[in-house]
Design a protein around this motif. Structure first.
Motif, PDB file in Angstrom:
ATOM      1  N   GLY A 292       0.830  -1.195   0.000  1.00  0.00           N
ATOM      2  CA  GLY A 292       0.000   0.000   0.000  1.00  0.00           C
ATOM      3  C   GLY A 292       0.866   1.246   0.000  1.00  0.00           C
ATOM      4  N   GLY A 366      -3.949   0.908   0.135  1.00  0.00           N
ATOM      5  CA  GLY A 366      -3.888  -0.466   0.591  1.00  0.00           C
ATOM      6  C   GLY A 366      -4.837  -0.749   1.733  1.00  0.00           C
ATOM      7  N   TYR A 394      -9.451  -0.704  -0.132  1.00  0.00           N
ATOM      8  CA  TYR A 394      -8.717  -1.819  -0.735  1.00  0.00           C
ATOM      9  C   TYR A 394      -9.007  -3.139  -0.031  1.00  0.00           C
ATOM     10  CZ  TYR A 394      -4.808  -4.321  -2.897  1.00  0.00           C
ATOM     11  OH  TYR A 394      -4.040  -5.215  -3.605  1.00  0.00           O
ATOM     12  N   ALA A 409      -1.292  -2.622  -4.247  1.00  0.00           N
ATOM     13  CA  ALA A 409      -2.234  -1.513  -4.197  1.00  0.00           C
ATOM     14  C   ALA A 409      -1.637  -0.238  -4.758  1.00  0.00           C
ATOM     15  CB  ALA A 409      -2.698  -1.293  -2.756  1.00  0.00           C
TER      16      ALA A 409
END
Length: 605
Positions: A292, A366, A394, A409
């Motif tokens: 992320g 993320g 996410y 992500a």
């Protein structure tokens, strides 16, 4: 489009066809010249902001296994085209077991486009050439999309540059060329679908389908983003004007996309049916939480500033996986995009663009929230043993069927980059009318944040080592070459050790099957089949410091001969490996710059 040149009034009595022909020809000529000049400028700018990437065309590659995987893929696609073979399956990696490549970063469409270059100059040249031109092509594609929304050439040109020269995109061009090639099709899809929405025609629907289908043949991860862009525009169109004719055009676009993407989809289905993308939910969840984009990085100054001595601002960008991306919009693009939202709020397309930028940025964060060096998990829940936040979009995105394999992500920020660039182009138009000195300052600062010059901890490797590979290339037996350290490497799941970034590059020159592999997925079925070979099982154990017993050595010796292993290249010395090779029947043949080449006794010279 460029403004058409002025045409003198026609003489009375001239037919409409004759009157319009010179004007049309002049307009098309002027437009073509303008677009060629603009594309050329974008290409030059792309070379400048990614330097020294263009210098690698002289015979270097970034020293990562991903790069050798891309080079091998260019060679393999061109090889299969020349031999009318199936590019989605190979026995020249993970030999003699082989691999399905339906979920690999094979890039069959770029490989086919670059095949003439590959045949004449080699796959490394194709790879490097594509990396050189991609930033400029992305600029031009975004310019065309921006021209449909912005009212001036200046704003659209700036929007194109903000997109194609962004640090996050140029970083991908350096190290993940499949992601950069997929990003090229995002603005192309936006332009094609907007044109279909504005002028519904069967021809334009076919173009939309071709773009979506082509994206699947470039990069499957990016294909989802391309399809999402097209779906959002088409859904808005069909909701506003839901006629049977429009629905039929949308259906035509989908049908064309499925036909174009059909070979890739079939390869993916075959690999999936054979368990080729099986990975434990726990491992997948760990991947999901690892990449992320930190909130503090997404809108931080670009690390590119360090190249100009501005190390203080550049140090504000920090990403926990520096070898996987540079997910930041940069300060100036962020500021101009926000200004574009404010000054264009009443413009019809501003709010959807702002919403798209916000939504994709939130997804890019993320399943947990990272700010600076701290991780926050608001409303925690457990996803296959990993703590994630129920507040992060996410977390739910990867629970959608088929999207659980998205993995990274941070790459969703590339989808947010497109609306941000368009909004920034709107701000450039507004500043041009209101304060040109301020615009000059803003663009100058934006130039400092443009591009990327390479991750300093990644060196280079040569594209050819004739002294090392010459004797192997001269051996036309088709025997297997074992690179040591040995491993099957990929984005998800792997077996063995990290391999040399030179191994598969040399394979494209000598043509021998390789025991190692580099693919996006390492199928469990392939790992099991490789482990079933006593030679490979003992080799991996030996590399991990667990020598095999006499009975295992005898089995490994017989297995190596049955597989027709001919050569072993020891790129990095590992304790016990030389002894293992001698026990199996290899003899030291020669060495080049510390790399040892062994040959299995009894193999023809």
């Amino acid at each position: 489009m460029a403004e058409p040149p002025s045409i003198s009034a026609p003489k009375p009595g001239t037919s409409a066809l004759v009157r319009n022909e010179p004007a049309t020809q002049a307009r098309r000529h002027g437009s073509a010249v303008f677009h060629l000049i603009l594309l050329g400028c974008y290409l030059v700018a792309g070379v400048a902001v990614s330097w020294p990437r263009a210098s690698y065309l002289a015979g270097r590659l970034p020293a990562t296994v991903d790069q050798e995987g891309y080079v091998w893929s260019f060679w393999w696609v061109a090889h299969q085209i020349a031999h009318l073979g199936n590019p989605w399956s190979t026995r020249l990696m993970a030999a003699p077991v082989g691999l399905q490549l339906g979920f690999d970063t094979l890039m069959p469409l770029p490989g086919a486009v670059m095949a003439p270059v590959t045949w004449v100059f080699g796959p490394s040249a194709s790879y490097n050439l594509l990396a050189i031109v991609l930033p400029g092509l992305c600029c031009y594609a975004a310019y065309r999309a921006a021209r449909l929304w912005l009212s001036s050439q200046l704003g659209a040109i700036a929007a194109g540059a903000f997109y194609g020269l962004a640090t996050m995109l140029v970083w991908e061009d350096w190290y993940h060329i499949n992601i950069a090639a997929g990003a090229l099709l995002l603005p192309v899809a936006l332009e094609a679908t907007v044109r279909l929405k504005r002028r519904p025609r069967a021809r334009q629907a076919v173009i939309v389908g071709l773009v979506i289908g082509a994206s699947v043949l470039v990069n499957q991860e990016s294909a989802f983003l391309v399809a999402l862009v097209a779906a959002l525009v088409l859904a808005d169109w069909l909701i506003r004007d839901h006629t049977r004719a429009n629905a039929a055009l949308a259906g035509l676009a989908v049908a064309v996309a499925l036909v174009v993407a059909g070979p890739q989809l079939v390869a993916m289905i075959v690999q999936y049916s054979q368990g080729g993308v099986t990975v434990s939910p726990q491992e997948q969840a760990r991947w999901d939480v690892s990449f992320g984009a930190p909130l503090s990085a997404l809108f931080a100054p670009s690390p590119r500033l360090a190249d100009f001595g501005l190390t203080g601002p550049a140090s504000l960008f920090s990403y926990q996986a520096p070898r996987e991306g540079a997910p930041t919009y940069g300060v100036m693009l962020t500021a101009l995009a926000l200004l574009g939202v404010v000054v264009s709020w009443r413009h019809r397309g501003t709010r959807p663009l702002a919403l798209a930028w916000l939504g994709t940025s939130l997804l890019a964060l993320g399943p947990v929230l990272i700010i600076g060096g701290r991780t926050f998990v608001p409303l925690p829940l457990h996803w296959h043993g990993v703590r994630v936040s129920a507040l992060m979009p996410y977390t739910w995105f990867v629970r959608i069927p088929a999207l659980d394999a998205f993995r990274e992500a941070d790459r969703l920020a590339l989808l947010g980059l497109l609306p941000a660039a368009l909004l920034a182009g709107g701000a450039v138009e507004w500043l041009w009318r209101r304060s040109r000195p301020l615009l000059v300052i803003a663009l100058a600062l934006a130039v400092l944040e443009a591009g990327y010059s390479g991750y300093p901890n990644i060196g280079t490797v040569p594209t050819a080592i004739p002294r090392l590979d010459g004797p192997i290339a001269a051996d036309h037996s088709g025997s297997i070459v074992v690179d040591i350290r040995f491993g099957l490497r990929g984005g998800v799941a792997f077996y063995g050790r990290e391999i040399s970034p030179d191994a598969l590059v040399l394979a494209t020159a000598d043509g021998h099957p390789r025991a190692v592999s580099v693919t996006s997925w390492v199928p469990a079925r392939t790992v099991a089949a490789i482990r079933a070979h006593a030679f490979y099982l003992c080799l991996v154990n030996t590399e991990w410091g667990k020598p095999c017993g006499p009975a295992q050595i005898r089995s490994a010796r017989l297995d190596a001969r049955r597989m027709r292993v001919g050569w072993a290249i020891v790129w990095k010395r590992t304790p016990l490996v030389s002894g293992y090779l001698r026990q199996v029947g290899f003899r030291y043949d020669y060495g080049v710059n510390g790399v040892g080449v062994y040959r299995l006794n009894g193999q023809p010279r």
